[in-house]
Design a protein around this motif. Structure first.
Motif, short mmCIF file in Angstrom:
data_model
loop_
_atom_site.label_atom_id
_atom_site.label_comp_id
_atom_site.label_asym_id
_atom_site.label_seq_id
_atom_site.Cartn_x
_atom_site.Cartn_y
_atom_site.Cartn_z
N ASN A 174 4.87 -2.31 8.74
CA ASN A 174 4.94 -0.88 8.47
C ASN A 174 6.35 -0.47 8.04
O ASN A 174 7.33 -0.82 8.71
N PHE A 214 0.51 -7.52 8.69
CA PHE A 214 1.02 -6.33 8.01
C PHE A 214 2.35 -5.91 8.61
O PHE A 214 2.66 -6.24 9.76
N GLY A 257 -3.51 1.67 6.59
CA GLY A 257 -3.12 0.34 6.15
C GLY A 257 -3.20 -0.68 7.27
O GLY A 257 -3.63 -1.83 7.06
N LEU A 304 0.85 -1.19 0.00
CA LEU A 304 0.00 0.00 0.00
C LEU A 304 0.89 1.24 0.00
O LEU A 304 1.79 1.37 0.83
N SER A 314 3.99 4.84 13.17
CA SER A 314 4.14 3.44 12.78
C SER A 314 4.46 2.52 13.96
O SER A 314 4.47 1.31 13.83
N THR A 331 -4.05 1.84 14.97
CA THR A 331 -4.47 1.93 13.57
C THR A 331 -5.81 2.64 13.53
O THR A 331 -6.52 2.70 14.53
N LEU A 361 0.20 -7.45 3.99
CA LEU A 361 0.13 -6.08 3.49
C LEU A 361 1.33 -5.30 4.01
O LEU A 361 1.56 -5.22 5.22
N VAL A 398 -0.75 6.39 5.70
CA VAL A 398 -0.65 5.04 5.12
C VAL A 398 -0.51 3.98 6.20
O VAL A 398 -1.17 2.93 6.14
N THR A 399 0.32 4.22 7.22
CA THR A 399 0.51 3.20 8.25
C THR A 399 -0.73 3.07 9.14
O THR A 399 -1.11 1.96 9.52
N ASN A 409 2.83 -1.66 4.36
CA ASN A 409 2.39 -0.27 4.35
C ASN A 409 3.59 0.65 4.19
O ASN A 409 4.36 0.84 5.14
#
Length: 351
Positions: free
Chosen positions: A120, A118, A105, A36, A132, A137, A93, A101-102, A95
């Motif tokens: 970061n 995910f 994501g 992402l 991050s 989130t 994912l 984004v972090t 990020n």
């Protein structure tokens, strides 16, 4: 730089980050690996990172850049992209971006198929030292910051300070505000180090900020007590940031710029309520005003900002709870503030 280890995950820097990522992806057989990015990191950071991760990944998922796109609507776009590209519960994912984004994501990953892994890879100073790290989130609700989200830890955080070279000076300054906050709430010596820096020295202090935040999060991962200290400057700062986000005729403030104002205002409250000296209060004000432009607030602005405080996610039972300072390097949580002091704080800022 070394790695910083927490109970939940490790935070790796530079060459160690590259090696850790390659080893992790080799050891874990993910069905698909997604990346992402936003428009900026797609252009400026993706090639650098693609050379590092050493594993085949799907076509990047690109979102629009900026806090105004940190929304559920953007999440829907990313969820649909993951679904359309064959994402399943064994997907990963990555990020690659700043705090938007972090944050977004991490939330998307935490909720897609009831949760996928995910990692970061923060690309801004703000994300490296704050957004991050710690497992928060989420997304904004309209202009109200971080109203929807979960606490869920990434598998790891990878910090490549070379990516800071892609940032404009204003973005670096925004992240520097969070580093200054770490000194104010936890380490006076670190504060004193930071206030003598020039911008080329930021790189060398990222790990110290990460260590301070990580140590606090380790003791209180779900923010029941001392983790609240990390919110110093953010109660009024988030209200200011939200106000400027939803008023298109006003120039948008970056997160760190709004939090810098919040730290001055909450410094004034600290002087009034928790014993911080006037000398230290003036020092805090002078440091922030020497790094960030002064904003002219009208009485109407102030009234609306104060009204926005009632939406702060740290409130409980109708009370607005603040983190205040006893002195530089020592913070105290859950302080209730008389409403009349808010306007006094703005008057002090405007002096």
């Amino acid at each position: 730089m070394d790695s910083v280890t927490s109970k939940a995950h490790e935070i790796h820097f530079g060459d160690l980050a590259k090696a850790a990522l390659q080893q992790y992806l080799a050891q874990n057989q993910y069905s698909k690996i997604f990346i992402l990015v936003d428009e900026n990191t797609n252009e400026h950071c993706l090639d650098f990172f693609s050379d590092i991760h050493g594993s085949s990944a799907e076509t990047p998922i690109i979102i629009k850049a900026g806090e105004v796109y940190k929304t559920i609507e953007t999440c829907v776009t990313v969820w649909n992209a993951l679904s359309n590209m064959g994402g399943d519960r064994k997907s990963m994912l990555l990020n690659l971006g700043g705090g938007v984004v972090t944050d977004l994501g991490g939330f998307v990953a935490s909720t897609f198929k009831r949760g996928i892994d995910f990692i970061n890879i923060p690309t801004s100073l703000l994300a490296m030292v704050d957004a991050s790290v710690g497992g928060k989130t989420g997304v904004d609700l309209g202009a109200l910051k971080n109203q929807v989200g979960v606490i869920n830890q990434p598998k790891m955080v990878l910090i490549f300070t070379e990516l800071l070279d892609t940032l404009e000076p204003r973005q670096l300054k925004s992240g520097f505000a969070e580093m200054l906050k770490h000194g104010l709430i936890a380490d006076k010596d670190y504060w004193n180090e930071l206030i003598s820096l020039n911008e080329s020295d930021y790189h060398n202090h990222i790990q110290k900020s990460v260590e301070i935040k990580n140590n606090i999060v380790e003791k209180d991962p779900t923010e029941q007590n001392i983790r609240k200290k990390l919110n110093y400057g953010h109660t009024l700062g988030h209200a200011i940031e939200s106000y400027y986000l939803e008023h298109p005729i006003k120039d948008t403030l970056l997160h760190g710029e709004a939090i810098a104002i919040g730290m001055i205002l909450e410094g004034y409250l600290s002087h009034k309520l928790t014993g911080m000296s006037k000398i230290e209060l003036d020092e805090i004000k002078n440091v922030f005003l020497s790094n960030y432009p002064k904003v002219n607030f009208t009485q109407e602005d102030i009234g609306i900002i104060i009204d926005l405080l009632k939406h702060d996610k740290k409130n409980s039972h109708g009370n607005i709870n603040f983190v205040l300072l006893e002195q530089i390097g020592s913070a105290i949580v859950d302080i209730k503030v008389p409403v009349e002091l808010f306007k006094e704080a703005f008057a002090y800022y405007k002096e």
